[in-house]
Design an enzyme around this catalytic site. Structure first.
Site, PDB file in Angstrom:
ATOM      1  N   GLU A  59      -2.355  43.344 -21.769  1.00 46.39           N
ATOM      2  CA  GLU A  59      -1.288  44.036 -21.049  1.00 46.39           C
ATOM      3  C   GLU A  59      -0.895  45.337 -21.764  1.00 46.39           C
ATOM      4  OE1 GLU A  59       2.392  41.785 -20.417  1.00 46.39           O
ATOM      5  OE2 GLU A  59       1.948  41.738 -18.282  1.00 46.39           O
ATOM      6  N   LYS A  79       3.885  42.918  -8.056  1.00 47.90           N
ATOM      7  CA  LYS A  79       5.248  42.460  -7.731  1.00 47.90           C
ATOM      8  C   LYS A  79       5.754  43.114  -6.447  1.00 47.90           C
ATOM      9  CE  LYS A  79       7.009  41.210 -12.349  1.00 47.90           C
ATOM     10  NZ  LYS A  79       8.040  41.467 -13.377  1.00 47.90           N
TER      11      LYS A  79
END
Lengths: 427, 427
Positions: free
Chosen positions: A279, A414
């Site tokens: 990440e 998201k």
């Protein structure tokens, strides 16, 4: 405490004035909190900034939970659960059948069966819930908390208030307002520390303390690491060395870094590492793809690919030199299995021999190797190791000229899910 | 039962006369057992060759173990444990706290602590041991069996003989001679079936039956798949389609295939898949590197890398359309978590929406995608799926002109470890 770093190539050859100068700038930017994304450098000196009152509050809360609960349900996803799970699994003995208290995770995925069966499982046990979400709006943990909050209220009535603990941002988010309204005990996720760097905040410390591990020693280890890695030195700072070697291999067109261990209890530490590096570095079409294997199990699986597949990978071994509990091979009267030649060898010595055999086999298959060795698995060493990986990850991402602390790709997903589910404001 | 295969590109465009001709030769070689490594094609028609007597013997043995034991310890590594573990985990409900019998694995790694604590854990339980090793000489399971055989003899005396079951080659190996001498019940690993293709032999079937799952349905599913995939057709044979698409992506310089699921119970099926493909294809510096992720957990971890990291990967989704147990989002009076917009949605519907959101986010990040969909998780569907992957894996390796059934790289490591440990004959 320290970590030994070895490399199958010649590390000295990797030190050029250019890379030293580049790292020096990175290092100073981190010290002065002036680099890219430096708003999220709170973790860098967090261990030394931690005050006694904070540690005491966590420990007292944990002690209370240990007294009145059989299970702590930790609700969180990504950085809100991987750190504590990594530490707890690494420190919990195998077949630990009667723990004083069980730590169970929820909201790290959305399985209706899991949640339904979990609530059934909790019925005859005393329960505390710790819901962890920095933003307070991530859907998966929010969904799990909606079910578990109702479960707790139905079961405990007014007492539920004292059995729900919220770990979230101090300033904003729906979880913050909800917890203020209800009067839940709250811990803060510092605004300047992102999820994957948050294991030493209340996010990780509360579940770890509840599981019965010494958070004081964990923080002590991290604090030692912080002091150790403050010193800019290409030859003694192992966090710099690890970053330099993996960056070199990346520039040599290796695309995959495999974190290999010989201890199955480290599986979640490997998962935490994959999130941390994947990440932090996986942006702008750059970065090493982080993978993990557990040896010797996976020597009988991915071992074949590592030995002979596409030459796009290198290995980082994480080796534990000593184990507290071990067995020695005994001499069998009837040597039917032909293993008497190993008599007297401990199983950990066997693993270290396995490491040597694997290393030499994979080297002959032209797989570059980094070795990271620590003496034994305990809280202090793990605290040191976690900090080592975090600081080395930041160096690594900066070497790629990438902000180590954002995650724009996760936001795409998201937003998409909000659109598909028609969340008000996202249609 | 079938598997739906979708592809983010245009599958029709991938069908050329060349690839069709090549696959036709591969397909016929498999049918006639004439291709590279065809000595190990026993698995190809194993399900339909299986006779009732064999299935009955496995089931009766399993029933006996279920009656007289609390724990079955399965000793095996690689293909000797991953298949049964994959099936058992996929079919066992979450929080299955009171199973009639527990299946515990050993010898799949060499942790002295694990083995020592396991033996302590067994002390107040009735135990049967199933040691599985085709060659009978692999060191890790042989070591674990040395300890557990002694444990069983010390504890059960003469009764130990009836509580140890050996699964090994019918002709050779030290485990075979040992078991003949002791008089242990024996099951055969067919000489023409390698470890990673052995899940439907006694290797996988005995532990699966002991765990209480229907091996009859499992074999039925595999048998249906065998019939289905016998037909050579580029447009209806989904095992061919999966092989063609992944081969195309490999030729387009994608290096990593990520098997993604939304069901945490599939974690070991993913491990089994990684061994199957990694060990079959990872040779001669070729092959896709197999990795796996569990969504939505890993959307908050490796998701960032998949979205924005190096463009060297594609995803294969394994989607389960229906779940037996589920929960629906209820309406909360106080909408403090702002989730009322999801009222009435089941968690599995949420996961399917997650799949859609992920797929569209990752497509926008230029990650090609294969979708494999099955209706629900049960024995028959899993049997079909296992066979699907095995046959598609064989096609895939043959398309790379690689023998799908050997593992020369694993032998390098095995020889090295014998040398380092100074095994007689290897110095």
């Amino acid at each position: 405490m320290t970590i030994k770093v070895t490399y199958s190539g010649d590390y000295q050859q990797l030190i050029s004035p250019e890379i030293e100068a580049k790292l020096n700038v990175i290092h100073n930017n981190m010290q002065n909190k002036t680099g890219l994304g430096s708003d999220y450098l709170g973790w860098y000196d967090w261990a030394s900034r931690m005050n006694e009152t904070f540690l005491q509050e966590i420990q007292q809360t944990a002690d209370r939970i240990r007294q009145n609960s059989d299970v702590l349900v930790v609700i969180g996803i990504g950085g809100s659960y991987l750190g504590s799970k990594a530490v707890i699994e690494a420190l919990t003995p195998h077949f630990h059948t009667k723990p004083e208290i069980e730590v169970i995770y929820a909201g790290h995925h959305v399985s209706g069966e899991y949640l339904a069966k979990l609530m059934k499982y909790l019925n005859d046990k005393e329960v505390t819930v710790n819901v962890i979400s920095k933003s307070g709006t991530t859907t998966e943990p929010a969904l799990a908390f909606r079910f578990l909050q109702k479960y707790m209220e139905d079961r405990y009535g007014e007492e539920a208030v004292s059995r729900i603990i919220v770990t979230t941002d101090a300033e904003k988010g729906s979880l913050l307002s909800l917890s203020k309204e209800k009067g839940y005990q709250r811990f803060e996720v510092p605004a300047d520390i992102g999820g994957r760097y948050s294991v030493l905040t209340a996010v990780g410390l509360l579940p770890i303390a509840v599981a019965g591990h010494s958070i004081r020693d964990l923080v002590k280890g991290a604090s030692t690491a912080e002091k150790t890695f403050k010193k800019f030195d290409m030859n003694s700072n192992v966090a710099i060395q690890y970053a330099v070697i993996r960056n070199h291999l990346y520039n040599q067109n290796y695309s995959i870094e495999i974190l290999a261990t010989f201890e199955p209890k480290l599986a979640y530490l490997q998962e935490w590492w994959k999130q941390l590096f994947g990440e932090s570095e996986g942006k702008e079409q750059k970065g090493l793809f982080p993978a993990s294997v557990s040896f010797s199990t996976d020597l009988h699986s991915l071992g074949q690919y590592i030995q002979d597949g596409q030459r796009i990978l290198f290995e980082s071994f994480l080796i534990i030199e000593e184990t507290a509990t071990d067995l020695s091979v005994f001499t069998a009267e009837n040597n039917g299995d032909e293993l008497n030649y190993l008599s007297g060898l401990t199983l950990n010595e066997f693993n270290l021999a396995c490491y040597e055999a694997t290393s030499s086999a994979h080297l002959s298959g032209e797989v570059p190797q980094i070795g990271l060795t620590i003496k034994e698995l305990n809280e202090e060493n793990i605290g040191f190791l976690l900090y080592f990986y975090m600081v080395s990850c930041a160096y690594s991402a900066y070497l790629l000229e990438i902000n180590p602390f954002d995650q724009p790709g996760v936001e795409d997903y998201k937003t998409n899910i909000f659109k598909i589910l028609q969340k008000p404001g996202f249609i």
